[in-house]
Design an enzyme around this catalytic site. Structure first.
Site, short mmCIF file in Angstrom:
data_model
loop_
_atom_site.label_atom_id
_atom_site.label_comp_id
_atom_site.label_asym_id
_atom_site.label_seq_id
_atom_site.Cartn_x
_atom_site.Cartn_y
_atom_site.Cartn_z
N ASP A 109 0.82 -1.21 0.00
CA ASP A 109 0.00 0.00 0.00
C ASP A 109 0.86 1.27 0.00
OD1 ASP A 109 0.89 -0.50 2.59
OD2 ASP A 109 -1.05 -0.18 3.56
N ASP A 112 6.59 3.99 3.72
CA ASP A 112 6.75 5.10 4.67
C ASP A 112 8.19 5.08 5.16
OD1 ASP A 112 6.42 7.09 6.53
OD2 ASP A 112 5.12 5.97 7.85
N VAL A 162 -2.24 9.27 5.76
CA VAL A 162 -3.40 9.17 4.87
C VAL A 162 -4.22 7.92 5.21
CG1 VAL A 162 -2.38 10.46 2.96
CG2 VAL A 162 -1.99 7.99 3.11
P1 IMP Z 1 6.76 1.35 6.67
O1 IMP Z 1 7.00 2.47 7.65
O2 IMP Z 1 7.24 1.71 5.28
O3 IMP Z 1 7.36 0.07 7.16
O4 IMP Z 1 5.19 1.17 6.58
C1 IMP Z 1 4.53 0.18 7.30
C2 IMP Z 1 3.04 0.18 7.13
O5 IMP Z 1 2.53 1.27 7.87
C3 IMP Z 1 2.45 0.37 5.75
O6 IMP Z 1 2.38 -0.82 5.00
C4 IMP Z 1 1.06 0.87 6.12
O7 IMP Z 1 0.18 -0.20 6.37
C5 IMP Z 1 1.31 1.67 7.36
N1 IMP Z 1 1.37 3.11 7.05
C6 IMP Z 1 2.44 3.89 6.78
N2 IMP Z 1 2.08 5.16 6.52
C7 IMP Z 1 0.72 5.17 6.61
C8 IMP Z 1 -0.27 6.19 6.44
O8 IMP Z 1 -0.01 7.36 6.10
N3 IMP Z 1 -1.56 5.80 6.64
C9 IMP Z 1 -1.94 4.53 6.99
N4 IMP Z 1 -1.04 3.55 7.16
C10 IMP Z 1 0.27 3.87 6.97
#
Ligand code: IMP
Ligand code: MG
Length: 191
Positions: A109, A112, A162
């Protein structure tokens, strides 16, 4: 039959729409066409989605890929109920498909911190896939993002939290048809 433009009623907790339903649809459609072109000569495609946020994106994406493919799911958590990454990655559910020699596309999705994907890519490579590529709907523009090589990225967005189209805040808002930004009062627990 639906005529003309879709009229969306904005959820009362949403401050503004960041990406509309129409924008999402055309972006996912284009990504599916790109994948169809790039993987036309590759047998054994497995699309793996990371639950739960990517489930809706994956469901739409695979229907835009005009090639035989398998689908599987992983559940990984690096988040609590809040809006910042804990950095702690925990595999809650693994794939059961034998991906040895197959071409894996991870449908994610959002990138981040990038930590979830970095971990997932390495994890799937260990199973002996012929290739592992990433199709991410969103990539946040932010500092300290892990170096993740994503072959397909739908939208690059500012560093804001978001919701919608699969993404949640405290497990809510996943069923919105668009991607939106929550009103600040929601984080304050007033709603
Ligand atoms: P990471 O920080 O790239 O490991 O992201 C981990 C997970 O956090 C993503 O797959 C999303 O499910 C969730 N996530 C990160 N940013 C957002 C956001 O802005 N909204 C909702 N979920 C988020
Ligand atoms: Mg989440």
């Amino acid at each position: 039959m639906r005529k003309g433009k879709t009229v969306e009623t904005l959820h009362p907790n949403i401050e503004r729409v960041l990406i509309s339903e129409e924008q999402l649809r055309s972006c996912v459609s284009k990504m599916g066409k790109d994948i169809t072109r790039d993987y036309a000569d590759k047998p054994g495609i497995v699309v793996v989605s990371v639950l739960r946020g990517a489930a809706i994106f994956m469901a739409d994406l695979v229907r835009e890929i005009n090639l035989p493919l398998e689908m599987d799911y992983m559940a990984i958590s690096s988040y609590g109920a809040g809006t910042t990454s804990s950095g702690v990655i925990n595999v809650q559910k693994d794939i059961t498909t034998d991906i040895r020699g197959k071409h894996v596309i991870i449908a994610e999705d959002i990138i981040d911190s990038g930590l979830t994907l970095q971990y997932t890519i390495e994890h799937l490579k260990e199973f002996g896939a012929a290739s592992v590529e990433v199709a991410a709907l969103l990539r946040k523009e932010r500092e300290n993002q892990a170096a993740v090589d994503a072959r397909y990225v739908g939208f690059t967005i500012p560093d804001e939290f978001v919701v919608g189209y699969g993404l949640d805040y405290a497990e809510r808002y996943r069923n919105l048809r668009y991607l939106g930004v929550l009103k600040p009062r929601v984080y304050g627990g007033e709603d």
